[in-house]
Design a protein around this motif. Structure first.
Motif, PDB file in Angstrom:
ATOM      1  N   TYR A   1       0.822  -1.209   0.000  1.00 18.67           N
ATOM      2  CA  TYR A   1       0.000   0.000   0.000  1.00 18.67           C
ATOM      3  C   TYR A   1       0.864   1.271   0.000  1.00 18.67           C
ATOM      4  N   PRO A   2       1.866   1.372   0.903  1.00 19.84           N
ATOM      5  CA  PRO A   2       2.729   2.561   0.858  1.00 19.84           C
ATOM      6  C   PRO A   2       3.475   2.712  -0.474  1.00 19.84           C
ATOM      7  N   LEU A   3       3.886   1.604  -1.070  1.00 17.90           N
ATOM      8  CA  LEU A   3       4.539   1.715  -2.377  1.00 17.90           C
ATOM      9  C   LEU A   3       3.566   2.260  -3.410  1.00 17.90           C
ATOM     10  N   GLY A   4       2.323   1.808  -3.301  1.00 19.16           N
ATOM     11  CA  GLY A   4       1.295   2.268  -4.226  1.00 19.16           C
ATOM     12  C   GLY A   4       1.047   3.759  -4.084  1.00 19.16           C
ATOM     13  N   THR A   5       0.979   4.247  -2.834  1.00 18.60           N
ATOM     14  CA  THR A   5       0.726   5.683  -2.660  1.00 18.60           C
ATOM     15  C   THR A   5       1.945   6.493  -3.118  1.00 18.60           C
ATOM     16  N   ASN A   6       3.157   5.977  -2.906  1.00 16.07           N
ATOM     17  CA  ASN A   6       4.357   6.655  -3.437  1.00 16.07           C
ATOM     18  C   ASN A   6       4.298   6.731  -4.960  1.00 16.07           C
ATOM     19  N   LEU A   7       3.928   5.616  -5.550  1.00 13.88           N
ATOM     20  CA  LEU A   7       3.854   5.549  -7.009  1.00 13.88           C
ATOM     21  C   LEU A   7       2.863   6.575  -7.531  1.00 13.88           C
ATOM     22  N   TYR A   8       1.689   6.622  -6.893  1.00 17.74           N
ATOM     23  CA  TYR A   8       0.665   7.564  -7.321  1.00 17.74           C
ATOM     24  C   TYR A   8       1.161   9.004  -7.153  1.00 17.74           C
ATOM     25  N   ASN A   9       1.780   9.266  -6.024  1.00 17.59           N
ATOM     26  CA  ASN A   9       2.265  10.632  -5.791  1.00 17.59           C
ATOM     27  C   ASN A   9       3.369  11.009  -6.765  1.00 17.59           C
ATOM     28  N   ASN A  10       4.238  10.070  -7.107  1.00 17.32           N
ATOM     29  CA  ASN A  10       5.270  10.332  -8.116  1.00 17.32           C
ATOM     30  C   ASN A  10       4.628  10.653  -9.463  1.00 17.32           C
ATOM     31  N   LEU A  11       3.570   9.913  -9.767  1.00 21.28           N
ATOM     32  CA  LEU A  11       2.911  10.111 -11.056  1.00 21.28           C
ATOM     33  C   LEU A  11       2.253  11.488 -11.131  1.00 21.28           C
ATOM     34  N   THR A  12       1.672  11.938 -10.021  1.00 24.10           N
ATOM     35  CA  THR A  12       1.055  13.273 -10.044  1.00 24.10           C
ATOM     36  C   THR A  12       2.128  14.360 -10.105  1.00 24.10           C
ATOM     37  N   TYR A  13       3.337  14.040  -9.644  1.00 24.68           N
ATOM     38  CA  TYR A  13       4.450  14.987  -9.771  1.00 24.68           C
ATOM     39  C   TYR A  13       4.845  15.112 -11.241  1.00 24.68           C
ATOM     40  N   MET A  14       4.837  13.964 -11.916  1.00 23.83           N
ATOM     41  CA  MET A  14       5.205  13.948 -13.331  1.00 23.83           C
ATOM     42  C   MET A  14       4.114  14.586 -14.189  1.00 23.83           C
ATOM     43  N   TYR A  15       2.843  14.333 -13.807  1.00 20.76           N
ATOM     44  CA  TYR A  15       1.692  14.822 -14.568  1.00 20.76           C
ATOM     45  C   TYR A  15       0.742  15.578 -13.639  1.00 20.76           C
ATOM     46  N   PRO A  16       1.158  16.784 -13.217  1.00 15.68           N
ATOM     47  CA  PRO A  16       0.387  17.483 -12.183  1.00 15.68           C
ATOM     48  C   PRO A  16      -1.026  17.870 -12.613  1.00 15.68           C
ATOM     49  N   ALA A  17      -1.249  18.062 -13.909  1.00 18.14           N
ATOM     50  CA  ALA A  17      -2.561  18.567 -14.327  1.00 18.14           C
ATOM     51  C   ALA A  17      -3.458  17.463 -14.884  1.00 18.14           C
ATOM     52  N   SER A  18      -2.986  16.216 -14.855  1.00 15.04           N
ATOM     53  CA  SER A  18      -3.731  15.146 -15.536  1.00 15.04           C
ATOM     54  C   SER A  18      -4.722  14.446 -14.620  1.00 15.04           C
ATOM     55  N   ASP A  19      -5.763  13.898 -15.241  1.00 10.06           N
ATOM     56  CA  ASP A  19      -6.624  12.951 -14.537  1.00 10.06           C
ATOM     57  C   ASP A  19      -5.893  11.614 -14.517  1.00 10.06           C
ATOM     58  N   ILE A  20      -5.967  10.912 -13.396  1.00 10.94           N
ATOM     59  CA  ILE A  20      -5.290   9.614 -13.327  1.00 10.94           C
ATOM     60  C   ILE A  20      -6.314   8.521 -13.057  1.00 10.94           C
ATOM     61  N   TRP A  21      -6.234   7.438 -13.836  1.00  8.15           N
ATOM     62  CA  TRP A  21      -7.046   6.253 -13.584  1.00  8.15           C
ATOM     63  C   TRP A  21      -6.092   5.132 -13.198  1.00  8.15           C
ATOM     64  N   ILE A  22      -6.569   4.177 -12.422  1.00  4.82           N
ATOM     65  CA  ILE A  22      -5.704   3.084 -11.989  1.00  4.82           C
ATOM     66  C   ILE A  22      -6.351   1.756 -12.343  1.00  4.82           C
ATOM     67  N   ILE A  23      -5.589   0.881 -12.972  1.00  4.98           N
ATOM     68  CA  ILE A  23      -6.128  -0.426 -13.353  1.00  4.98           C
ATOM     69  C   ILE A  23      -5.151  -1.513 -12.916  1.00  4.98           C
ATOM     70  N   GLY A  24      -5.630  -2.747 -12.786  1.00  4.61           N
ATOM     71  CA  GLY A  24      -4.720  -3.827 -12.438  1.00  4.61           C
ATOM     72  C   GLY A  24      -5.407  -5.171 -12.485  1.00  4.61           C
ATOM     73  N   HIS A  25      -4.596  -6.199 -12.525  1.00  2.00           N
ATOM     74  CA  HIS A  25      -5.107  -7.570 -12.540  1.00  2.00           C
ATOM     75  C   HIS A  25      -4.665  -8.293 -11.272  1.00  2.00           C
ATOM     76  N   SER A  26      -5.552  -9.083 -10.689  1.00  2.00           N
ATOM     77  CA  SER A  26      -5.215  -9.921  -9.542  1.00  2.00           C
ATOM     78  C   SER A  26      -4.779  -9.065  -8.354  1.00  2.00           C
ATOM     79  N   LEU A  27      -3.621  -9.326  -7.802  1.00  4.37           N
ATOM     80  CA  LEU A  27      -3.143  -8.510  -6.693  1.00  4.37           C
ATOM     81  C   LEU A  27      -3.005  -7.048  -7.114  1.00  4.37           C
ATOM     82  N   GLY A  28      -2.579  -6.835  -8.349  1.00 13.58           N
ATOM     83  CA  GLY A  28      -2.477  -5.476  -8.884  1.00 13.58           C
ATOM     84  C   GLY A  28      -3.833  -4.786  -8.922  1.00 13.58           C
TER      85      GLY A  28
END
Ligand code: NAG
Ligand code: NAG
Ligand code: NAG
Ligand code: NAG
Ligand code: NAG
Length: 416
Positions: free
Chosen positions: A246-273
């Motif tokens: 979970y903490p890795l996931g929130t880091n990942l999301y926060n990094n992504l918003t740093y890279m794309y500050p103005a974008s809408d973000i959707w999250i998808i995954g299979h199984s554990l993802g």
């Protein structure tokens, strides 16, 4: 602790104050034009648990079907967001460490997400979760910091953590899709380098009590107290200490918003993802689509995630012959137990689109049907007759309101 109705009233009042510009959208215009996505980055985790990215050249295709772009129909949906991630995380920590219930205001917003009533949309999203995990030879892994424009080479680590996937974007960067990989366990396919970590996390988050199946099992945490008793605090502590997911996931999301500050973000995954995608969708109030995810409702509770008024911006897609998604992959002789997993949870957050492949296609329950390729080729690429018969493309999404799990266990403050 405030009664729920009072909390709801407070939220409503705040909502009126803060969100007065929101207009009511007529039902007919909820469906919007489709977006085209292309693959931009791979993401992974370095051995010291830092999120790293690499850019994928447009000539390299790592995703199912080798398509250069993915067309996704969109639709407006309602989601709830905390005022900030730090407010959310503070509430979570207070609940976890001090057993204080969190009074967290939630803001209702209308967001653009994928149109999950369309079969083609589900099909394209499913393809985007099926990463081949090929490592381009010249892959340049980089971390985001204030010097992000200077990527530095980061060699591929064979023992890297089990948390990988891809990032897709529209050409104007208005919408980003974060795709998170599934479990790579030996039991259902090739055992990649991430299998060991995946297994530990799966057993912590998706078993009733530390993956205690019977006396012959070594449990993954020490909370089992004999009989059908399990120490609740111990369990929550184990998750906090051992589960990086979970903490890795929130880091990942926060990094992504740093890279794309103005974008809408959707999250998808299979199984554990998919389970992680859902937990992040709930945390950040963004659309999440999960394929064949194990029940993650209990994991959300064990992780003390503050829960929004509704999680209906999270959509699960699974079928009844998949023992992981159905929570039937348990018992000492199950294929999961034989592979060293205890997948016992079955209740999902949000809404679920459930394909009854057992009744309608006469499938038997089989771990091999858990794979995303089976879902793509045997379900989503074909028309689904039971839905077509009632004028729909896919089964109706419904919340799992009366779901019960781990009912033979007792959780509490039992002495060791
Ligand atoms: C990216 O995530 C890492 C954790 O992996 C974190 O330490 C770092 O501060 C984040 N960077 C940005 C710019 O969000
Ligand atoms: C995948 O796409 C690349 C470039 O677009 C092409 O060179 C390659 O032949 C394609 N592979 C398959 C299996 O179609
Ligand atoms: C960023 O770059 C500057 C100049 O090259 C350097 O002095 C600084 O240490 C770098 N910061 C980080 C966090 O790497
Ligand atoms: C989109 O983001 C990428 C970084 O991944 C950047 O190179 C590109 O210029 C951006 N495009 C637009 C139209 O903003
Ligand atoms: C599909 O299964 C459901 C039960 O889950 C049943 O009611 C329905 O009649 C079946 N439809 C078809 C076309 O087999």
């Amino acid at each position: 602790m405030l009664p729920t109705t009072l909390t709801a009233l407070l939220v409503l009042l705040l909502d009126i104050f803060l969100d007065r510009g929101r207009c009511q959208r007529p039902q007919s215009s909820r469906f919007e034009k489709s977006h085209q996505f292309e693959l931009r980055h791979q993401h992974a985790v370095s051995p010291d648990a830092r999120v790293v990215f690499s850019d994928v050249p447009s000539t390299v295709n790592l995703v199912y079907g080798n398509e250069s772009s993915y067309s996704i129909d969109t639709q407006y949906m309602t989601s709830y967001r905390p005022s900030s991630f730090s407010a959310y995380n503070d509430a979570r920590i207070r609940s976890m460490r001090h057993a204080q219930s969190a009074i967290l205001p939630w803001y209702e917003t209308e967001i653009l997400g994928p149109n999950v009533e369309k079969r083609e949309t589900l099909l394209e999203l499913a393809k985007m979760t099926n990463n081949a995990y090929v490592t381009p030879d010249d892959s340049q892994w980089y971390e985001l910091d204030e010097n992000w424009s200077n990527p530095y080479p980061f060699g591929w680590e064979p023992d890297a953590d089990g948390f990988r996937g891809h990032v897709f974007a529209t050409s104007d960067n208005s919408t980003i899709i974060l795709s998170i990989k599934g479990t790579s366990a030996a039991v259902w396919g090739s055992a990649g380098p991430t299998a060991k970590k995946d297994k530990l996390n799966d057993n912590l988050l998706f078993s009733c009590c530390c993956a205690r199946i019977d006396w012959s099992w070594t449990t993954v945490c020490g909370c089992y107290r004999g009989g059908w008793k399990c120490h609740q605090d111990c369990l929550e502590q184990a998750l906090v200490e051992d589960s990086l997911f979970y903490p890795l996931g929130t880091n990942l999301y926060n990094n992504l918003t740093y890279m794309y500050p103005a974008s809408d973000i959707w999250i998808i995954g299979h199984s554990l993802g998919g389970a992680v995608a859902s937990l992040l969708g709930v945390t950040f109030g963004v659309p999440a689509i999960a394929f064949e995810s194990p029940g993650e409702r209990l994991a959300a509770r064990r992780l003390h995630l503050p829960s929004p008024p509704s999680t209906h911006h999270v959509t699960h897609i699974y079928h009844t012959a998949d023992p992981i998604a159905m929570g039937t992959c348990n018992g000492i002789l199950s294929s999961c137990a034989l592979g060293g997993f205890a997948m016992e949870t079955k209740c999902h957050l949000g809404k679920s689109i459930v394909y009854d492949t057992v009744s309608n296609l006469s499938w038997s329950v089989d771990i091999r049907k858990h794979g995303i390729v089976s879902v793509i080729e045997e379900i989503l690429e074909k028309t689904w007759q039971p839905s077509e018969n009632v004028g729909r493309e896919v089964p109706l999404a419904a919340a799992e309101e009366d779901c019960v799990e781990c009912y033979s266990w007792e959780f509490g403050d039992f002495p060791p």
